[in-house]
Design a protein around this motif. Sequence first.
Motif, PDB file in Angstrom:
ATOM      1  N   LEU A   7       7.859  37.245  -6.123  1.00  0.00           N
ATOM      2  CA  LEU A   7       8.746  35.446  -5.448  1.00  0.00           C
ATOM      3  C   LEU A   7      10.577  36.175  -5.363  1.00  0.00           C
ATOM      4  O   LEU A   7      10.988  35.588  -4.426  1.00  0.00           O
ATOM      5  CB  LEU A   7       9.339  34.769  -7.075  1.00  0.00           C
ATOM      6  CG  LEU A   7       8.002  33.927  -7.934  1.00  0.00           C
ATOM      7  CD1 LEU A   7       7.830  33.962  -9.084  1.00  0.00           C
ATOM      8  CD2 LEU A   7       7.819  33.392  -6.610  1.00  0.00           C
ATOM      9  N   LEU A   8      10.567  37.587  -6.105  1.00  0.00           N
ATOM     10  CA  LEU A   8      12.011  37.859  -5.325  1.00  0.00           C
ATOM     11  C   LEU A   8      11.687  38.595  -3.606  1.00  0.00           C
ATOM     12  O   LEU A   8      12.792  38.417  -3.197  1.00  0.00           O
ATOM     13  CB  LEU A   8      12.435  39.594  -6.107  1.00  0.00           C
ATOM     14  CG  LEU A   8      12.865  39.323  -7.817  1.00  0.00           C
ATOM     15  CD1 LEU A   8      12.899  40.248  -8.495  1.00  0.00           C
ATOM     16  CD2 LEU A   8      14.283  38.467  -7.610  1.00  0.00           C
ATOM     17  N   GLU A   9      11.049  39.179  -3.783  1.00  0.00           N
ATOM     18  CA  GLU A   9      10.582  39.468  -2.355  1.00  0.00           C
ATOM     19  C   GLU A   9      10.972  38.169  -1.166  1.00  0.00           C
ATOM     20  O   GLU A   9      11.503  37.810   0.098  1.00  0.00           O
ATOM     21  CB  GLU A   9       9.593  40.239  -1.861  1.00  0.00           C
ATOM     22  CG  GLU A   9       9.107  41.628  -2.076  1.00  0.00           C
ATOM     23  CD  GLU A   9       7.466  42.203  -1.804  1.00  0.00           C
ATOM     24  OE1 GLU A   9       7.177  41.510  -1.511  1.00  0.00           O
ATOM     25  OE2 GLU A   9       7.863  43.842  -2.333  1.00  0.00           O
ATOM     26  N   TRP A  16      17.629  35.704   4.814  1.00  0.00           N
ATOM     27  CA  TRP A  16      17.607  36.451   5.474  1.00  0.00           C
ATOM     28  C   TRP A  16      17.403  35.773   6.865  1.00  0.00           C
ATOM     29  O   TRP A  16      18.362  35.288   7.917  1.00  0.00           O
ATOM     30  CB  TRP A  16      16.549  37.744   6.119  1.00  0.00           C
ATOM     31  CG  TRP A  16      17.400  39.263   5.409  1.00  0.00           C
ATOM     32  CD1 TRP A  16      16.507  39.164   3.848  1.00  0.00           C
ATOM     33  CD2 TRP A  16      18.495  39.484   5.319  1.00  0.00           C
ATOM     34  NE1 TRP A  16      17.624  40.777   3.544  1.00  0.00           N
ATOM     35  CE2 TRP A  16      18.875  40.972   4.574  1.00  0.00           C
ATOM     36  CE3 TRP A  16      19.587  39.606   6.599  1.00  0.00           C
ATOM     37  CZ2 TRP A  16      20.147  42.210   4.759  1.00  0.00           C
ATOM     38  CZ3 TRP A  16      21.088  40.082   6.422  1.00  0.00           C
ATOM     39  CH2 TRP A  16      20.609  41.493   5.650  1.00  0.00           C
ATOM     40  N   ILE A  17      16.364  34.522   6.569  1.00  0.00           N
ATOM     41  CA  ILE A  17      15.485  34.525   7.907  1.00  0.00           C
ATOM     42  C   ILE A  17      16.589  32.824   7.542  1.00  0.00           C
ATOM     43  O   ILE A  17      17.885  32.563   9.112  1.00  0.00           O
ATOM     44  CB  ILE A  17      14.368  33.250   7.655  1.00  0.00           C
ATOM     45  CG1 ILE A  17      13.548  34.175   7.357  1.00  0.00           C
ATOM     46  CG2 ILE A  17      14.418  31.932   8.323  1.00  0.00           C
ATOM     47  CD1 ILE A  17      12.036  33.726   6.932  1.00  0.00           C
ATOM     48  N   ILE A  18      17.223  32.440   6.702  1.00  0.00           N
ATOM     49  CA  ILE A  18      18.660  31.350   6.763  1.00  0.00           C
ATOM     50  C   ILE A  18      19.628  31.526   7.651  1.00  0.00           C
ATOM     51  O   ILE A  18      20.946  31.272   8.205  1.00  0.00           O
ATOM     52  CB  ILE A  18      18.270  30.792   5.417  1.00  0.00           C
ATOM     53  CG1 ILE A  18      17.747  30.171   4.052  1.00  0.00           C
ATOM     54  CG2 ILE A  18      20.439  30.306   5.608  1.00  0.00           C
ATOM     55  CD1 ILE A  18      17.870  29.494   3.724  1.00  0.00           C
ATOM     56  N   ILE A  19      20.043  33.066   7.253  1.00  0.00           N
ATOM     57  CA  ILE A  19      21.272  33.837   7.841  1.00  0.00           C
ATOM     58  C   ILE A  19      21.579  34.116   8.999  1.00  0.00           C
ATOM     59  O   ILE A  19      21.636  34.296  10.102  1.00  0.00           O
ATOM     60  CB  ILE A  19      21.941  35.249   6.792  1.00  0.00           C
ATOM     61  CG1 ILE A  19      21.638  35.339   6.311  1.00  0.00           C
ATOM     62  CG2 ILE A  19      22.749  36.019   7.331  1.00  0.00           C
ATOM     63  CD1 ILE A  19      21.537  36.793   4.507  1.00  0.00           C
ATOM     64  N   GLY A  20      20.124  34.113   9.727  1.00  0.00           N
ATOM     65  CA  GLY A  20      19.943  34.597  10.891  1.00  0.00           C
ATOM     66  C   GLY A  20      19.715  33.160  11.677  1.00  0.00           C
ATOM     67  O   GLY A  20      20.641  33.384  12.985  1.00  0.00           O
ATOM     68  N   LEU A  21      19.139  33.009  11.340  1.00  0.00           N
ATOM     69  CA  LEU A  21      19.282  30.516  11.743  1.00  0.00           C
ATOM     70  C   LEU A  21      20.448  30.445  12.195  1.00  0.00           C
ATOM     71  O   LEU A  21      21.494  29.842  12.945  1.00  0.00           O
ATOM     72  CB  LEU A  21      18.672  29.788  11.154  1.00  0.00           C
ATOM     73  CG  LEU A  21      16.960  30.087  11.569  1.00  0.00           C
ATOM     74  CD1 LEU A  21      16.438  28.884  10.416  1.00  0.00           C
ATOM     75  CD2 LEU A  21      16.689  29.769  12.315  1.00  0.00           C
ATOM     76  N   GLY A  22      21.617  30.663  10.602  1.00  0.00           N
ATOM     77  CA  GLY A  22      22.957  30.709  10.759  1.00  0.00           C
ATOM     78  C   GLY A  22      23.730  31.487  12.077  1.00  0.00           C
ATOM     79  O   GLY A  22      24.767  30.336  12.562  1.00  0.00           O
ATOM     80  N   LEU A  23      23.244  32.948  12.290  1.00  0.00           N
ATOM     81  CA  LEU A  23      24.527  33.498  13.263  1.00  0.00           C
ATOM     82  C   LEU A  23      24.168  32.538  14.617  1.00  0.00           C
ATOM     83  O   LEU A  23      24.699  32.931  15.665  1.00  0.00           O
ATOM     84  CB  LEU A  23      23.674  34.453  12.905  1.00  0.00           C
ATOM     85  CG  LEU A  23      24.534  35.156  11.873  1.00  0.00           C
ATOM     86  CD1 LEU A  23      24.235  37.045  11.168  1.00  0.00           C
ATOM     87  CD2 LEU A  23      25.709  35.449  11.868  1.00  0.00           C
ATOM     88  N   THR A  24      22.609  32.445  14.475  1.00  0.00           N
ATOM     89  CA  THR A  24      22.218  32.103  15.769  1.00  0.00           C
ATOM     90  C   THR A  24      22.455  30.576  16.337  1.00  0.00           C
ATOM     91  O   THR A  24      22.822  30.402  17.478  1.00  0.00           O
ATOM     92  CB  THR A  24      20.371  31.869  15.997  1.00  0.00           C
ATOM     93  OG1 THR A  24      19.652  33.106  15.840  1.00  0.00           O
ATOM     94  CG2 THR A  24      19.826  31.263  17.334  1.00  0.00           C
ATOM     95  N   THR A  25      22.721  30.105  15.264  1.00  0.00           N
ATOM     96  CA  THR A  25      23.480  28.344  15.669  1.00  0.00           C
ATOM     97  C   THR A  25      25.043  28.566  15.925  1.00  0.00           C
ATOM     98  O   THR A  25      25.672  28.034  17.003  1.00  0.00           O
ATOM     99  CB  THR A  25      23.632  27.624  14.376  1.00  0.00           C
ATOM    100  OG1 THR A  25      21.896  27.649  14.085  1.00  0.00           O
ATOM    101  CG2 THR A  25      23.954  26.042  14.350  1.00  0.00           C
TER     102      THR A  25
END
Length: 221
Positions: A7-9, A16-25
């Motif tokens: 669950l932690l993984e 990290w996916i959310i952070i990546g999408l945010g940076l891309t946006t």
Amino acid sequence: MDRLKELLENSTRQTWIIIGLGLTTLITVGFLFFGQQPVADSQPAFASESIMSSAEGTTTASSAATTSQTSVSTTMYVDVKGEVKQPGMKKVESTMRVIDAVQLAGGFTSRADQKQVNLAQKLTDSQVVYIPKHGEEIPASSAGTATTGGAASSESAAPQVNINTADATALQQLDGVGEKKAEKILAYRQEHGGFKSVDDLKNVNGFGDKTLERLKPQIII
């Protein structure tokens, strides 16, 4: 324990996916914003340059049209007679003057009396420019006046010729008098010692009553 680790993984991966999408946006929005800024700034300049070019073109076209209108002249014809080297009909422009017509006729002869002619007068279509010789008297209005056609206007504008002193060239300035008739006048004058009156012209072969009436305003004794 394994379940908790799993669950932690998954949670970390999603973060990290959310952070990546945010940076891309953010990068995409920044690129679009800053990338379009120069285009927006350049459009007014382009429009301004277009307006200025259009205004300059209109001004140039207007100036060219004005210049064209002021430089246009009309082609006319005048009849140059008398003491010029090449008498006859000459093609002239509406901006020309009597002196220009004389120059087209080869210039003055040595016998020309320029003082009786208004050399600065502007030419008109169908004008008769008559240059008298020294000693020949003509009405001031006859030297370079315009004729509009018709017998009356031709007679009033024709020079007066002294049939007792005029030579063959001057006699041919009379309406209807050519080389042969001029020679007949000279022959009669020599034979009879000159004309005593204008009516004596009827004694010359080829000059009847009608011809004399037409020529009377043009001749003197």
